[in-house]
Write a protein that holds these residues in place. Structure first.
Motif, mmCIF file in Angstrom:
data_model
loop_
_atom_site.group_PDB
_atom_site.id
_atom_site.type_symbol
_atom_site.label_atom_id
_atom_site.label_comp_id
_atom_site.label_asym_id
_atom_site.label_seq_id
_atom_site.Cartn_x
_atom_site.Cartn_y
_atom_site.Cartn_z
ATOM 1 N N VAL B 67 0.823 -1.205 0.000
ATOM 2 C CA VAL B 67 0.000 0.000 0.000
ATOM 3 C C VAL B 67 0.863 1.265 0.000
ATOM 4 N N TRP B 68 2.099 1.149 0.505
ATOM 5 C CA TRP B 68 2.992 2.311 0.413
ATOM 6 C C TRP B 68 3.164 2.736 -1.050
ATOM 7 N N LEU B 69 3.266 1.743 -1.919
ATOM 8 C CA LEU B 69 3.415 2.042 -3.346
ATOM 9 C C LEU B 69 2.126 2.648 -3.897
ATOM 10 N N ILE B 70 0.995 2.027 -3.528
ATOM 11 C CA ILE B 70 -0.290 2.506 -4.033
ATOM 12 C C ILE B 70 -0.548 3.919 -3.530
ATOM 13 N N LEU B 71 -0.237 4.131 -2.248
ATOM 14 C CA LEU B 71 -0.428 5.460 -1.681
ATOM 15 C C LEU B 71 0.541 6.452 -2.325
ATOM 16 N N GLY B 73 1.632 6.350 -5.362
ATOM 17 C CA GLY B 73 1.038 6.683 -6.658
ATOM 18 C C GLY B 73 -0.105 7.664 -6.492
ATOM 19 N N GLY B 74 -0.989 7.390 -5.523
ATOM 20 C CA GLY B 74 -2.126 8.277 -5.284
ATOM 21 C C GLY B 74 -1.674 9.667 -4.860
ATOM 22 N N ALA B 75 -0.622 9.723 -4.035
ATOM 23 C CA ALA B 75 -0.151 11.022 -3.556
ATOM 24 C C ALA B 75 0.511 11.814 -4.681
ATOM 25 N N PHE B 77 -0.377 11.609 -7.801
ATOM 26 C CA PHE B 77 -1.521 12.057 -8.591
ATOM 27 C C PHE B 77 -2.142 13.296 -7.936
ATOM 28 N N ALA B 78 -2.343 13.231 -6.627
ATOM 29 C CA ALA B 78 -3.065 14.299 -5.941
ATOM 30 C C ALA B 78 -2.205 15.529 -5.685
ATOM 31 N N TYR B 84 2.709 13.013 -12.223
ATOM 32 C CA TYR B 84 1.974 11.774 -12.488
ATOM 33 C C TYR B 84 1.678 11.657 -13.980
ATOM 34 N N PHE B 88 4.063 8.717 -15.906
ATOM 35 C CA PHE B 88 3.371 7.460 -16.215
ATOM 36 C C PHE B 88 3.138 7.309 -17.725
#
Lengths: 532, 384
Positions: B67-71, B73-75, B77-78, B84, B88
């Motif tokens: 989830v560190w990776l997913i977060l 990526g999300g961070a 993006f945001a 991002y 990408f």
């Protein structure tokens, strides 16, 4: 379908998203079912409920990892294939995704390991809390994702900034409490619960038919029938149609779903059957049921629902306002850091909300200001999505929803009468009904997303303008890659799922029905596989 | 909402640059050992039982770690939407390769031990190897390319054009960085196996891990040297506006040799970061030799922290420079989200990060202890 980067990117996104959503609803629903079962175990202390939690937990695990794995694709893909979209709305759209990670996915993923590995390491209550944490995490996760998706349908709380050439957030609470997002969350979570209920119901019915694991199967069916009935009612009654009046394009979607070309007097009828004809702009052989659509969509008797033709007229006005915004924007950008004349900035402010409509003209002319009246009219008609596919998928979904209520209602009644195994044919219906909630869910997503076209964000950015600077070959390569990987994984997953179902629970408690683990002679079940 | 003006835009941007680092480092020190164990799997664990021991050391935790990776990526993006969007799509095929490898990993963990056949299990072992080896290598390659600058430019609508190719990413300096990040993850995975596994798996984890730790020292030094000799840095030449609108095209930038070392010259305290990189790796090497397991893992974490920070500090304020149109380069000052979004996200991070760290620590404590063959055998049905 034209073979260009836009169509290919759309195809890839649709394919990977629909595939992802084969696993998500079961995770959403089954996590709650597991938590309910374990709560019964902890409060009553009966070992069979622990066994049920572990058995359905095994199946949950096989499904869960594919949800996680294919979810990665979703997160990567916005940037990979939709880079202008990511730039244009990342300021708003990214926030719910990041908050989803912080608030929901960390919770779910950290505790899901403990769910499987923690049975001997935690107290009963500790493990129960773990299971509820997984259920809460997965449902919160859906909430944030649907806030993001709801914003694409109804982009509130944001405004265009000419200096950065993108949409920026102006009000976070409006984004969070977006009525479209709220309606979507309730509807989508309910749909997930229906999937889980039918999964548990169908697999248990199969055990009853084969005379195996009777105690586990009957208790599971009781839970699934009650849970499934509540969820089906919620999914149908609280359908996300309630959000369809929030914005103009949502209205367009509704009109398209109903094949309603002209505005009907309120309350509008529901077209039960018919053949929508995009060219002739009418629906042939329509059979109407009076009042129904008006009642469902507006919850009133006197609110009018606009038809497609009137909405197109409105879109034409929006395009003309969008051109004014576009013209003012060019003047603002040309001015650079020097002072912009007040008249220009006022024109921009007045029309900025319709800027996206000017981009609809890009299909016909490079500079929207040069567009002819014919082109503007054509672009306005482009805002009508393909009516036929929407009309039909919506009806499949609704028909299935009614069937879900009937079937779960029947089983709920039978379980209350303790006659779950009274009608073998009904059990067979339950077995063969397992895929149906998935069909309905995928139809629902199709209606929501295909119905939003030509917009990627309603009124703000057309889908055709949102892609990355990619070549056709690149996108074709990744499509092929996804097809190969996803097909292989789907086959493996189904194989493991069936194997685990055939094998049944790994151990049976001594009571309450000692013989339940013994297969009935001649029932035609393969011998249990040796323990690994 | 005016609350967000409590913190000025410049401060928020710096904080989010720091948080981006925290997330990447969080990913590297947690999921990093999962990647390392994956990359070591065919070598450190040879029989089926040994492999199950190795996999079960990370079995309960890899999911949360990822989830560190997913977060992250999300961070990105945001908080850094242009980063991002550009990275990408620019690294399109490389991203797909990483994604495909990462998809294999969750499935590999879960499905491998569900069937007894040797072919089935061997197949998944290779899938897990790819799932560890490929991302570990490519993340480093991506950083290597970021240090050199990436061939993209913005049109005036802010549409990003990318003019590189997949094979262009695989240049010598980037591959050197890729090897460094692979060695880092293998060192970290070795340190983890040494702590959590037992018997031959732990011993081989130590053996391979100590070689990787030496490789980290050598490659990190070589990387620094190559950066000095062969790689040009970037410098903003126009006046630096730290709280202006996020539009990269408003500045001018030059490419010049040694620019990546300017921050260290101006602020010598920053040299702590590379020092941690070297000392941590040496500590991990010595720890593995002396079988000091906890010390080894902590040193290895320190090294990962130091190396990633070194890169971030030397590029600051650049995040992703453009090699073909330097003014399009993304910097901390012109590629963030709006003031309001950064503030809201910061509140989210400040509230939830401590909670996440608290329950993650609790989960690791519950799972404390070594994994051995007896444990795998007696829980054969429930573990991986």
């Amino acid at each position: 379908m034209e073979l260009d980067v836009v169509s290919l990117s759309r195809f890839q996104f649709a394919m990977t998203a629909l595939y992802h959503f084969l696993f998500v609803p079961l995770t959403l629903g089954l996590s709650v079912v597991l938590a309910i079962m374990e709560t019964v175990y902890v409060t009553t202390g009966r070992a069979i409920w622990r066994q049920m939690t572990q058995f359905w937990g095994t199946l949950f695990g096989i499904n869960f990892v594919l949800g996680v794995a294919t979810g990665l694709t979703m997160e990567f893909q916005f940037g990979m294939n939709w880079s202008y979209y990511s730039h244009y709305v990342g300021d708003i759209f990214g926030a719910p995704l990041a908050l989803e990670g912080l608030m929901a996915f960390f919770l779910e993923a950290t505790f899901v390991g403990l769910f499987f590995f923690g049975w001997d390491k935690l107290s009963k209550l500790g493990h129960l809390a773990t299971t509820w944490a997984v259920a809460a995490g997965s449902n919160f996760s859906a909430l944030w994702i649907l806030i993001a998706n709801g914003w694409m349908q109804n982009p509130v709380g944001a405004a265009f900034n000419p200096q950065t050439m993108r949409m920026e957030m102006t009000d976070f609470w409006e984004v969070i409490f977006n009525p479209v997002a709220q309606a979507k969350f309730v509807h989508t979570a309910s749909a997930g619960y229906v999937c889980a209920a039918f999964f548990v119901l169908g697999v248990s019915a199969w055990y009853l038919l084969k005379g195996r694991h009777i105690a586990l199967a009957k208790r599971s069916m009781t839970v699934a029938a009650a849970f499934g009935l509540a969820a089906s009612l919620s999914a149908v009654v609280l359908g996300d149609e309630s959000g369809y009046l929030a914005t103009e394009h949502q209205k367009m979607k509704l009109a398209a779903i109903e094949g309603m070309w002209e505005t009907e007097p309120a309350p509008a009828p529901f077209t039960a059957f018919g053949f929508p004809d995009q060219e002739a702009r009418e629906t042939h052989y329509a059979i109407h049921i009076p009042f129904v659509t008006g009642l469902i969509a507006t919850r009133t008797l006197n609110t009018e629902i606009p038809g497609i033709v009137d909405l197109v007229k409105l879109a034409e006005e929006r395009i003309r306002e969008g051109i004014k915004a576009y013209d003012a924007l060019q003047a603002i950008r040309a001015a650079g850091s020097s002072q912009v004349p007040q008249a220009v900035s006022e024109t921009f402010e007045a029309n900025a909300r319709q800027l996206g409509y000017a981009y609809l003209l890009r299909r016909y002319v490079d500079d929207p200001r040069q567009a002819t009246d014919a082109q503007i009219s054509q672009a306005a008609w482009d805002t009508v999505p393909q009516v036929g596919p929407l009309f039909w998928t919506f009806r499949i979904m609704v028909g299935l929803g009614v069937f879900f209520i009937l079937l779960t209602g029947t089983f709920f009644y039978l379980s209350a009468r303790r006659r779950l195994d009274a009608h073998p044919w009904l059990l067979w219906v339950a077995v063969f009904a397992i895929p149906l909630p998935w069909v309905a869910s995928e139809c629902g997503w199709f209606v929501a997303e295909f119905g939003r076209q030509p917009w990627i964000i309603e009124g703000v950015l057309p889908t055709a303008a949102a892609v990355s600077d990619l070549g056709i070959t690149q996108v074709l390569l990744t499509i092929m890659g996804f097809v190969v990987i996803y097909t292989v994984l789907a086959i493996i997953e189904m194989g493991l799922m069936l194997k685990a179902i055939r094998k049944g629970p790994t151990f049976e408690p001594a009571n309450p029905r000692p013989s339940s683990n013994v297969p009935q002679p001649g029932a035609g079940i393969p011998a249990p596989l040796p323990a690994e | 909402m005016i609350l967000h003006e409590l913190l000025d835009y410049t401060t928020l941007r710096i904080l989010w640059w720091g948080l981006l680092g925290v997330l990447l480092i969080g990913f590297a020190v947690t999921d990093g050992f999962d990647l390392g164990v994956g990359a070591l799997l065919p070598f450190a664990a040879r029989t089926d039982m040994e492999r199950r021991v190795a996999i079960n050391t990370i079995g309960p935790v890899w999911e949360g770690n990822q989830v560190w990776l997913i977060l992250g990526g999300g961070a990105i993006f945001a908080a850094w939407p242009p980063l991002y969007a550009v990275s990408f799509s620019g690294f399109y095929l490389a991203m797909f390769v990483v994604l495909a490898a990462l998809i294999l990993r969750p499935v590999g963990f879960k499905y491998r031990s569900k069937r007894p056949e040797a072919r089935w299990r061997n197949g998944w072992d290779w899938a897990l190897f790819i799932g560890g080896f490929v991302p570990a290598l490519i993340f480093g390659v991506a950083v290597g390319n970021a240090l050199q600058g990436v061939p993209f430019r913005f049109e005036d609508t802010m549409f990003a054009r990318y003019e590189g190719s997949f094979f262009g990413l695989l240049n010598p300096f980037a591959l050197l960085c890729g090897l460094l990040s692979l060695s880092m993850m293998v060192m970290h995975g070795g340190a983890w196996l040494s702590l959590k596994a037992s018997g031959p798996v732990a011993a081989r984890g130590r053996a391979y891990g100590s070689i990787a730790a030496l490789a980290v020292v050598v490659l990190f030094a070589l990387g620094g040297l190559a950066l000095w000799l062969f790689v040009d840095g970037y410098r903003i030449t126009s006046q630096v506006v730290t709280d202006g609108p996020s539009n990269p095209l408003l500045k001018s930038v030059v490419r010049e040799g040694g620019a990546w070392f300017a921050n260290y010259a101006a602020h010598p305290w920053m040299l702590v970061a590379p020092a941690f990189g070297f000392l941590g790796a040496l500590g991990a090497f010595l720890g593995m030799r002396g079988q000091r397991e906890v010390l080894t893992l902590l040193s290895s974490k320190l090294s990962v922290f130091g190396i990633i920070s070194t890169v971030g500090l030397s590029m600051f304020p650049f995040i992703l420079p453009s090699s073909i149109d330097p003014r399009s380069s993304l910097t901390v000052w012109d590629s963030s989200s709006s003031h309001l979004t950064l503030f809201i996200m910061l509140v989210g991070a400040v509230v939830f990060m401590p909670i996440i760290l608290a329950y993650t620590t609790w989960v690791y404590r519950v799972l404390w202890g070594k994994v051995d063959e007896t444990m795998v055998r007696s829980n054969s049905e429930t573990v991986y």
